[in-house]
Design a protein around this motif. Structure first.
Motif, PDB file in Angstrom:
ATOM      1  N   ALA A 174       0.854  -1.195   0.000  1.00  0.00           N
ATOM      2  CA  ALA A 174       0.000   0.000   0.000  1.00  0.00           C
ATOM      3  C   ALA A 174       0.884   1.238   0.000  1.00  0.00           C
ATOM      4  O   ALA A 174       2.038   1.198   0.428  1.00  0.00           O
ATOM      5  CB  ALA A 174      -0.908  -0.018   1.228  1.00  0.00           C
ATOM      6  N   LEU A 175       0.350   2.352  -0.478  1.00  0.00           N
ATOM      7  CA  LEU A 175       1.138   3.575  -0.580  1.00  0.00           C
ATOM      8  C   LEU A 175       1.652   4.027   0.785  1.00  0.00           C
ATOM      9  O   LEU A 175       2.770   4.530   0.900  1.00  0.00           O
ATOM     10  CB  LEU A 175       0.305   4.678  -1.228  1.00  0.00           C
ATOM     11  CG  LEU A 175       1.041   5.982  -1.571  1.00  0.00           C
ATOM     12  CD1 LEU A 175       2.217   5.725  -2.501  1.00  0.00           C
ATOM     13  CD2 LEU A 175       0.078   6.989  -2.200  1.00  0.00           C
ATOM     14  N   ARG A 176       0.849   3.816   1.827  1.00  0.00           N
ATOM     15  CA  ARG A 176       1.288   4.220   3.172  1.00  0.00           C
ATOM     16  C   ARG A 176       2.482   3.394   3.651  1.00  0.00           C
ATOM     17  O   ARG A 176       3.180   3.797   4.590  1.00  0.00           O
ATOM     18  CB  ARG A 176       0.129   4.074   4.158  1.00  0.00           C
ATOM     19  CG  ARG A 176      -0.413   2.655   4.266  1.00  0.00           C
ATOM     20  CD  ARG A 176      -1.639   2.577   5.160  1.00  0.00           C
ATOM     21  NE  ARG A 176      -2.257   1.251   5.089  1.00  0.00           N
ATOM     22  CZ  ARG A 176      -3.127   0.892   4.167  1.00  0.00           C
ATOM     23  NH1 ARG A 176      -3.498   1.761   3.224  1.00  0.00           N
ATOM     24  NH2 ARG A 176      -3.640  -0.315   4.150  1.00  0.00           N
ATOM     25  N   ASP A 177       2.698   2.226   3.029  1.00  0.00           N
ATOM     26  CA  ASP A 177       3.826   1.369   3.392  1.00  0.00           C
ATOM     27  C   ASP A 177       5.041   1.590   2.503  1.00  0.00           C
ATOM     28  O   ASP A 177       6.041   0.883   2.638  1.00  0.00           O
ATOM     29  CB  ASP A 177       3.406  -0.114   3.329  1.00  0.00           C
ATOM     30  CG  ASP A 177       2.317  -0.445   4.331  1.00  0.00           C
ATOM     31  OD1 ASP A 177       2.320   0.168   5.420  1.00  0.00           O
ATOM     32  OD2 ASP A 177       1.467  -1.305   4.041  1.00  0.00           O
ATOM     33  N   ARG A 178       4.958   2.524   1.571  1.00  0.00           N
ATOM     34  CA  ARG A 178       6.115   2.887   0.745  1.00  0.00           C
ATOM     35  C   ARG A 178       6.208   4.412   0.681  1.00  0.00           C
ATOM     36  O   ARG A 178       6.015   5.031  -0.372  1.00  0.00           O
ATOM     37  CB  ARG A 178       6.031   2.273  -0.646  1.00  0.00           C
ATOM     38  CG  ARG A 178       4.660   2.304  -1.313  1.00  0.00           C
ATOM     39  CD  ARG A 178       4.755   1.774  -2.731  1.00  0.00           C
ATOM     40  NE  ARG A 178       3.462   1.434  -3.265  1.00  0.00           N
ATOM     41  CZ  ARG A 178       3.063   1.718  -4.500  1.00  0.00           C
ATOM     42  NH1 ARG A 178       3.863   2.363  -5.311  1.00  0.00           N
ATOM     43  NH2 ARG A 178       1.888   1.340  -4.928  1.00  0.00           N
ATOM     44  N   PRO A 179       6.497   5.031   1.817  1.00  0.00           N
ATOM     45  CA  PRO A 179       6.492   6.493   1.883  1.00  0.00           C
ATOM     46  C   PRO A 179       7.488   7.147   0.943  1.00  0.00           C
ATOM     47  O   PRO A 179       7.300   8.302   0.549  1.00  0.00           O
ATOM     48  CB  PRO A 179       6.832   6.778   3.353  1.00  0.00           C
ATOM     49  CG  PRO A 179       7.509   5.537   3.846  1.00  0.00           C
ATOM     50  CD  PRO A 179       6.849   4.416   3.110  1.00  0.00           C
ATOM     51  N   GLY A 180       8.541   6.418   0.573  1.00  0.00           N
ATOM     52  CA  GLY A 180       9.517   6.986  -0.343  1.00  0.00           C
ATOM     53  C   GLY A 180       8.962   7.281  -1.710  1.00  0.00           C
ATOM     54  O   GLY A 180       9.555   8.059  -2.481  1.00  0.00           O
ATOM     55  N   ASP A 181       7.809   6.676  -2.047  1.00  0.00           N
ATOM     56  CA  ASP A 181       7.191   6.913  -3.363  1.00  0.00           C
ATOM     57  C   ASP A 181       6.267   8.120  -3.365  1.00  0.00           C
ATOM     58  O   ASP A 181       5.932   8.649  -4.429  1.00  0.00           O
ATOM     59  CB  ASP A 181       6.382   5.680  -3.796  1.00  0.00           C
ATOM     60  CG  ASP A 181       7.258   4.516  -4.222  1.00  0.00           C
ATOM     61  OD1 ASP A 181       8.468   4.726  -4.382  1.00  0.00           O
ATOM     62  OD2 ASP A 181       6.720   3.411  -4.391  1.00  0.00           O
ATOM     63  N   ILE A 182       5.800   8.539  -2.185  1.00  0.00           N
ATOM     64  CA  ILE A 182       4.730   9.533  -2.133  1.00  0.00           C
ATOM     65  C   ILE A 182       5.147  10.852  -2.768  1.00  0.00           C
ATOM     66  O   ILE A 182       4.449  11.392  -3.641  1.00  0.00           O
ATOM     67  CB  ILE A 182       4.261   9.747  -0.679  1.00  0.00           C
ATOM     68  CG1 ILE A 182       3.573   8.474  -0.172  1.00  0.00           C
ATOM     69  CG2 ILE A 182       3.297  10.926  -0.598  1.00  0.00           C
ATOM     70  CD1 ILE A 182       3.169   8.529   1.291  1.00  0.00           C
ATOM     71  N   LEU A 183       6.285  11.387  -2.378  1.00  0.00           N
ATOM     72  CA  LEU A 183       6.696  12.693  -2.908  1.00  0.00           C
ATOM     73  C   LEU A 183       7.092  12.609  -4.371  1.00  0.00           C
ATOM     74  O   LEU A 183       6.811  13.524  -5.158  1.00  0.00           O
ATOM     75  CB  LEU A 183       7.840  13.263  -2.070  1.00  0.00           C
ATOM     76  CG  LEU A 183       7.462  13.664  -0.645  1.00  0.00           C
ATOM     77  CD1 LEU A 183       8.663  14.229   0.082  1.00  0.00           C
ATOM     78  CD2 LEU A 183       6.315  14.672  -0.643  1.00  0.00           C
ATOM     79  N   ALA A 184       7.744  11.502  -4.766  1.00  0.00           N
ATOM     80  CA  ALA A 184       8.120  11.347  -6.174  1.00  0.00           C
ATOM     81  C   ALA A 184       6.875  11.306  -7.056  1.00  0.00           C
ATOM     82  O   ALA A 184       6.807  11.964  -8.107  1.00  0.00           O
ATOM     83  CB  ALA A 184       8.948  10.081  -6.360  1.00  0.00           C
ATOM     84  N   LEU A 185       5.864  10.557  -6.637  1.00  0.00           N
ATOM     85  CA  LEU A 185       4.610  10.495  -7.389  1.00  0.00           C
ATOM     86  C   LEU A 185       3.884  11.837  -7.353  1.00  0.00           C
ATOM     87  O   LEU A 185       3.324  12.276  -8.362  1.00  0.00           O
ATOM     88  CB  LEU A 185       3.715   9.396  -6.821  1.00  0.00           C
ATOM     89  CG  LEU A 185       4.138   7.954  -7.107  1.00  0.00           C
ATOM     90  CD1 LEU A 185       3.396   6.978  -6.202  1.00  0.00           C
ATOM     91  CD2 LEU A 185       3.904   7.604  -8.569  1.00  0.00           C
ATOM     92  N   ALA A 186       3.897  12.492  -6.187  1.00  0.00           N
ATOM     93  CA  ALA A 186       3.203  13.776  -6.058  1.00  0.00           C
ATOM     94  C   ALA A 186       3.789  14.803  -7.021  1.00  0.00           C
ATOM     95  O   ALA A 186       3.049  15.520  -7.715  1.00  0.00           O
ATOM     96  CB  ALA A 186       3.296  14.274  -4.623  1.00  0.00           C
ATOM     97  N   GLU A 187       5.105  14.894  -7.084  1.00  0.00           N
ATOM     98  CA  GLU A 187       5.740  15.851  -7.990  1.00  0.00           C
ATOM     99  C   GLU A 187       5.436  15.515  -9.449  1.00  0.00           C
ATOM    100  O   GLU A 187       5.226  16.408 -10.276  1.00  0.00           O
ATOM    101  CB  GLU A 187       7.243  15.862  -7.737  1.00  0.00           C
ATOM    102  CG  GLU A 187       7.604  16.479  -6.381  1.00  0.00           C
ATOM    103  CD  GLU A 187       9.065  16.285  -6.033  1.00  0.00           C
ATOM    104  OE1 GLU A 187       9.754  15.508  -6.743  1.00  0.00           O
ATOM    105  OE2 GLU A 187       9.530  16.899  -5.052  1.00  0.00           O
ATOM    106  N   HIS A 188       5.403  14.228  -9.756  1.00  0.00           N
ATOM    107  CA  HIS A 188       5.065  13.804 -11.114  1.00  0.00           C
ATOM    108  C   HIS A 188       3.646  14.228 -11.480  1.00  0.00           C
ATOM    109  O   HIS A 188       3.408  14.764 -12.574  1.00  0.00           O
ATOM    110  CB  HIS A 188       5.205  12.283 -11.220  1.00  0.00           C
ATOM    111  CG  HIS A 188       4.586  11.698 -12.450  1.00  0.00           C
ATOM    112  ND1 HIS A 188       5.129  11.834 -13.704  1.00  0.00           N
ATOM    113  CD2 HIS A 188       3.440  10.989 -12.623  1.00  0.00           C
ATOM    114  CE1 HIS A 188       4.364  11.228 -14.596  1.00  0.00           C
ATOM    115  NE2 HIS A 188       3.331  10.710 -13.956  1.00  0.00           N
ATOM    116  N   PHE A 189       2.690  14.006 -10.567  1.00  0.00           N
ATOM    117  CA  PHE A 189       1.297  14.347 -10.862  1.00  0.00           C
ATOM    118  C   PHE A 189       1.086  15.862 -10.938  1.00  0.00           C
ATOM    119  O   PHE A 189       0.284  16.336 -11.750  1.00  0.00           O
ATOM    120  CB  PHE A 189       0.370  13.733  -9.807  1.00  0.00           C
ATOM    121  CG  PHE A 189       0.301  12.236  -9.859  1.00  0.00           C
ATOM    122  CD1 PHE A 189       0.200  11.569 -11.068  1.00  0.00           C
ATOM    123  CD2 PHE A 189       0.341  11.482  -8.689  1.00  0.00           C
ATOM    124  CE1 PHE A 189       0.144  10.174 -11.125  1.00  0.00           C
ATOM    125  CE2 PHE A 189       0.281  10.099  -8.728  1.00  0.00           C
ATOM    126  CZ  PHE A 189       0.182   9.443  -9.947  1.00  0.00           C
TER     127      PHE A 189
END
Length: 455
Positions: free
Chosen positions: A290-305
Motif C-alpha cells: 500500500a502507498l502508506r507502506d512505501r512512503p519513499g514513493d509519495i513525494l516522487a509520485l506527487a511531484e510527477h502528478f
C-alpha cells in the motif's frame, strides 16, 4: 490502447488519431456499424469505439450487448447535434465529444473511458523489491498473481511484466472480471459460435484467442463466478478453450496474469474461489505494498502528478510547499496511488501562485489531509467507537443492558449455558436463574443448539 473509429470521422479526428498513434495506440477504421461488429467478432479487438453520432448508436450498442461484446462507446459529432448527442448517451454511449475536437479534451476522454495509464514511478525500497522480482520473472512463461489494495498499480505492473517478456511484441489483452456482467463474461473470454444463444448472429472470437501469442490479464479475478472458474482452469491447464456453443476445442498460446484486491486464500476457505485454480495462477505472487507502506514513493509520485496536471490544464509549473510535502507523507491514503493522483490534480486546480500549499490539498469532501490522518488513526477510531457505544447506552436501565448482554452471549454460544456463563464470568446457577426470569417475563430464550428467532 486500440481505437476503432466507426463512420466517416477520419478527417475530423485526424489530430486526435495522430496523437493516439504517437502515444503507441493502434487505430483502425470501420465505415459502418456492421463492419465494426464484424471486426470485433473476428478478434480484431478494440479498447474504445469512437462513433459518428449520426450513425445508429443504439443499434450498435444493442448489437454489442446481444453478442456479449464488452467495449465502451464514445459518440462524436458537431455541437449542433444536441438531440443526437442526448440520444447517444441515453442509448449507452459513455461520453460525447463535440467536433472538431479539442486535443486535450479527447485525450482526457480516451484516458478516462479506456482507463489507460502507463505511469510507473517508484523510489521506495519496498516497491523496488517488487519491481526487481517482476523483472526477474518477466522472461518466463509462469502465471503471475498480482495482489494489493485497490489503487496500488496492479495493472501497471502487469503491463510492465508484459513489456519485458518474450511476448512483448504480441497482444496484451486485459479483461476486468468485476466490470463485465456474469452472463457476458464467458463469451467475452472464450467467444461463441453462430446461433449459440439469441443474438449470436455470427462467430465471435473471445479474449483468449485475441491474446494468442501474447499476454492475457484477468483483472480482479476474485469476482469471477465459481462455475466459470472451472472452464478457466481447463484453459490454463490444457491451453485449449471451448467457444460457447462450439463443438471442438480451440488451441491458444497465452501467458496468464491475474490481479486481485482480495485475499484469495480467504476466498478459497469461503468457497467462492477454487483452490486448484489459485495454485495454477499463483506460481509467482507479486504483492504490491500500500502507498502508506512505501512512503519513499509519495513525494516522487506527487511531484510527477503536479507536473502532469499543470501541463494538461495549461497552468505554469508549481512546486509543493514544505508543509504540503509533510502533509502528503503523513496522510493515510486509503485509495493509494489513485487517490494521491486525484488529490494532486485537484490541488493543481485549487492553488494559486507558484506554490501549492496545504490549503489546496483537500479530499473531495473538503477535509484537509491532517484532519483525515487524525480521523483514520486507531486511537481516534477506538475513541469514536467507545463514544458511540456509550451514547447507545444512555437512557437504558442496568437491567435492560444486562439482559441484552446475557442473551447476545447465549446467541453467540448457540444456547450453550456453560460456555455462556464462562464468557460472562458468572456461575451457571446465576445464569439459569436469570434465564428463568426472562422466560417468565415473556422474553424469548434460545434453547441449546439454537439462536433466538431460529425456526
Amino acid at each position: 490502447m486500440r481505437l476503432l473509429i466507426v463512420g466517416a470521422l477520419e478527417g475530423q479526428l485526424s489530430l486526435a488519431t495522430r496523437m493516439a498513434m504517437d502515444g503507441g495506440a493502434k487505430v483502425a477504421h470501420a465505415p459502418s456499424v456492421d463492419i465494426a461488429l464484424a471486426a470485433l467478432r473476428a478478434g480484431r479487438g478494440a479498447d474504445l469505439l469512437l462513433v459518428d453520432v449520426m450513425m445508429d448508436i443504439a443499434g450498435l450498442i444493442a448489437g454489442l450487448e446481444a453478442e456479449r461484446i464488452a467495449v465502451p462507446v464514445v459518440a462524436c459529432g458537431v455541437e449542433a447535434n444536441a438531440a443526437a448527442a442526448v440520444n447517444a448517451i441515453r442509448a449507452g454511449a459513455k461520453e460525447y465529444i463535440p467536433l472538431p475536437p479539442d486535443a486535450e479534451l479527447i485525450a482526457a476522454v480516451i484516458a478516462a473511458v479506456a482507463r489507460e495509464s502507463s505511469d510507473f514511478l517508484y523510489r521506495d525500497p519496498a516497491m523496488e523489491r517488487v519491481v526487481k522480482m517482476a523483472e526477474q520473472i518477466a522472461g518466463s512463461e509462469a502465471s503471475i498473481l498480482i495482489t494489493g489494495e485497490s489503487g496500488t498499480g496492479k495493472e501497471v505492473v502487469a503491463k510492465f511484466v508484459h513489456a519485458r517478456s518474450r511476448r512483448a511484441g504480441k497482444p496484451f489483452i486485459s479483461v476486468n472480471c468485476a466490470a463485465i456482467p456474469e452472463a457476458l463474461l464467458e463469451s467475452e473470454l472464450f467467444g461463441h459460435e453462430k446461433g449459440a444463444f439469441t443474438g449470436a448472429v455470427a462467430r465471435r472470437i473471445g479474449k483468449f484467442e485475441e491474446a494468442s501469442g501474447g499476454t492475457l490479464l484477468l483483472d480482479e479475478i476474485s469476482e469471477m463466478d465459481v462455475r466459470l472458474q472451472a472452464k478457466l482452469l481447463r484453459a490454463i491447464q490444457e491451453r485449449v478453450i471451448d467457444r460457447v456453443g462450439g463443438s471442438r476445442p480451440v488451441p491458444v498460446d497465452i501467458r496468464i496474469l491475474a490481479t486481485s484486491n482480495r485475499n484469495l486464500g480467504d476466498a478459497v476457505r469461503e468457497g467462492s474461489f477454487r483452490e486448484d485454480l489459485l495454485f495454477r495462477l499463483n506460481v509467482v505472487n507479486l504483492k504490491l505494498p500500500a502507498l502508506r507502506d512505501r512512503p519513499g514513493d509519495i513525494l516522487a509520485l506527487a511531484e510527477h502528478f503536479v507536473a502532469k496536471y499543470a501541463k494538461a490544464n495549461g497552468i505554469p509549473p508549481r512546486a509543493l510547499s514544505p508543509e504540503a510535502r509533510d502533509a502528503l507523507v503523513k496522510a493515510p491514503w486509503p485509495g493509494n496511488v489513485r487517490e494521491l493522483e486525484n488529490t494532486l490534480h485537484r490541488a493543481v486546480l485549487l492553488s494559486s501562485g507558484d506554490t501549492i500549499g496545504t490549503e489546496a490539498i483537500v479530499l473531495p469532501d473538503g477535509m484537509g489531509l491532517a484532519e483525515a490522518a487524525r480521523a483514520a488513526s486507531p486511537a481516534v477510531m477506538a475513541a469514536q467507537t467507545a463514544e458511540a457505544m456509550s451514547r447507545a447506552l444512555v437512557g437504558r436501565t442496568v437491567a435492560d443492558v444486562e439482559r441484552d448482554l446475557i442473551l447476545d452471549t447465549l446467541d453467540h454460544t448457540l444456547g450453550n449455558r456453560t460456555h455462556a456463563a464462562n464468557i460472562l464470568g458468572i456461575s451457571i446457577r446465576t445464569l439459569r436463574n436469570k434465564l428463568n426470569q426472562y422466560a417468565e417475563e415473556g422474553v424469548a430464550v434460545p434453547e441449546p443448539g439454537e439462536k433466538r428467532g431460529a425456526a
